[in-house]
Design an enzyme around this catalytic site. Structure first.
Site, PDB file in Angstrom:
ATOM      1  N   SER A 271     -17.926 -55.197  20.595  1.00 39.20           N
ATOM      2  CA  SER A 271     -18.647 -54.402  19.616  1.00 39.20           C
ATOM      3  C   SER A 271     -17.738 -53.316  19.033  1.00 39.20           C
ATOM      4  O   SER A 271     -16.686 -53.614  18.497  1.00 39.20           O
ATOM      5  CB  SER A 271     -19.916 -53.833  20.256  1.00 39.20           C
ATOM      6  OG  SER A 271     -20.814 -53.361  19.291  1.00 39.20           O
TER       7      SER A 271
ATOM      8  N   ASP B 114     -23.965 -59.574  18.899  1.00 32.96           N
ATOM      9  CA  ASP B 114     -23.155 -58.557  19.567  1.00 32.96           C
ATOM     10  C   ASP B 114     -22.713 -58.997  20.968  1.00 32.96           C
ATOM     11  O   ASP B 114     -23.517 -59.451  21.781  1.00 32.96           O
ATOM     12  CB  ASP B 114     -23.992 -57.274  19.685  1.00 32.96           C
ATOM     13  CG  ASP B 114     -23.169 -56.050  20.015  1.00 32.96           C
ATOM     14  OD1 ASP B 114     -22.539 -56.029  21.083  1.00 32.96           O
ATOM     15  OD2 ASP B 114     -23.161 -55.111  19.205  1.00 32.96           O
TER      16      ASP B 114
END
Length: 294
Positions: A38, A183
Site C-alpha cells: 500500500s 490493497d
C-alpha cells in the site's frame, strides 16, 4: 552500508515513512532490495527508482493529496451516486489519478516497468480476492500469463494501494478472465517475511519500517456496535498474519511508528499535518538507531 528494507501500509499515514527514510539516509544506509504494501509500496518504489528523501519531501509538500481522488461523473444525486459507485464499481474513486501521478514521478527517473529496475530490487504486495491469494509483484505475474519484467511499476503500486471500497479494484486478466485485485494490506500489511532467509546466511541486515506500535504497546480494539466490529475485522485482517510472524522474530530490526487511529483515508491532509507526520517518522527512526545493533 547496504541494507534491505520493508515498508508497511498505512494509507495517508505513509508521510511518516518518508521521515523515517530521511533518518535512514542520514545514517548512510543504502537500500539494495525493497518491499512494501500500500503506502509502503509507493515509498519503496520511489526509493527503488532513485529518489532521495529530500526529493520525495519536496514533491509531497507540493502535492494536493485530494487531487488523487477521482470519483466517476454521474447525473444522480451525490449521496445516492456514491453508494451506487461502491455497489457497481466496488469503490468510491477510480484510482486513475493516483496511478497517473505515480507514473509521472517514476518516469522522471526513467522507470516505467520492472525491467527498468535492478532484478529483484523491488517487490510489492497486493491481494487477489478472486483466487484468495497474496500477490507478490512482479514475481507472481507469470501465473497470470504476464511477463513480470514488462509490467508497469506504477500499476503494481496502484494495485497495492487499492483500499477496498475506497479505490476501485484493479482487474488483472488471465486466461480464465478478470481477477479482482485490492490493497495488499488485506492479506499482508507488513511483508517482512519476503526477506526471511532463515535457512541461509544473510547478505545484508533487513530493516522494517512499520506504522504501528510494537506488540507490547498495541491497543486493543473496542467493539460496541456493528461499525466497530467492521473496523476491528478489517484491522485484524490487515495485521494478524504479520503480527504472528513479527511476534516471534524481527522486532529488534523494526522501526515502529505509532499512529493515531482513523487517519488512513484523510486525503484532506493539511501541510501542517504532512510535516507533523514526517517529523514523527524521522524522530522514531532516530530513536531506534540509538540502540540498533544488527
Amino acid at each position: 552500508m547496504y541494507i534491505d528494507g520493508v515498508f508497511s501500509g498505512g494509507g495517508i499515514k505513509g508521510f511518516a515513512l518518508i521521515g523515517a527514510y530521511q533518518a535512514i539516509e542520514e545514517r548512510g544506509y543504502i537500500f539494495q532490495r525493497l518491499a512494501g504494501t500500500s503506502a509502503g509500496s509507493l515509498i519503496a518504489a520511489l526509493i527503488a527508482a532513485g529518489y532521495t528523501s529530500s526529493e520525495i519531501i519536496k514533491f509531497m509538500d507540493e502535492l494536493e493529496v485530494s487531487d488523487l481522488l477521482d470519483p466517476r461523473r454521474t447525473i444522480l444525486p451525490t449521496p445516492l451516486a456514491k453508494w451506487l459507485m461502491v455497489y457497481w464499481r466496488l469503490g468510491l474513486y477510480k484510482g486513475d489519478a493516483l496511478e497517473k501521478w505515480i507514473t509521472t514521478k517514476l518516469a522522471q527517473k526513467g522507470v516505467y516497468t520492472f525491467k527498468d529496475l535492478p532484478p529483484n530490487s523491488l517487490r510489492i504486495i497486493a491481494s487477489d480476492l478472486t483466487n484468495g491469494k497474496i500477490l507478490v509483484l512482479p514475481n507472481d505475474l507469470e501465473r497470470y500469463g504476464i511477463i513480470p519484467e514488462s509490467f508497469s511499476v506504477a500499476k503494481a503500486v496502484r494495485m497495492s494501494c487499492s483500499l477496498p471500497y475506497f479505490f476501485e479494484p484493479v482487474r488483472l486478466k488471465d486466461h480464465n478472465g478478470n481477477n479482482v485485485i485490492v490493497d495488499g494490506g488485506v492479506l499482508s500489511n507488513f511483508p517482512i517475511w519476503l526477506f526471511d532467509e532463515e535457512q541461509t546466511l544473510k547478505k545484508r541486515p533487513v530493516l522494517g519500517i512499520k506504522l504501528s506500535a510494537d506488540s507490547q504497546n498495541q491497543k486493543k480494539n473496542k467493539i460496541n456496535n456493528a461499525i466497530d466490529l467492521f473496523g476491528a475485522l478489517f484491522e485484524t485482517m490487515k495485521n494478524a498474519h504479520d503480527a504472528r510472524y513479527i511476534s516471534r522474530r524481527h522486532e529488534r530490526n523494526i522501526i515502529f511508528i505509532p499512529m493515531e487511529a482513523g487517519l488512513t483515508t484523510d486525503f484532506g491532509l493539511t501541510d501542517e499535518k504532512k510535516l507533523a507526520l514526517t517529523k514523527i517518522g524521522k524522530e522514531r527512526a532516530e530513536h531506534f538507531f540509538r540502540t540498533w545493533c544488527y
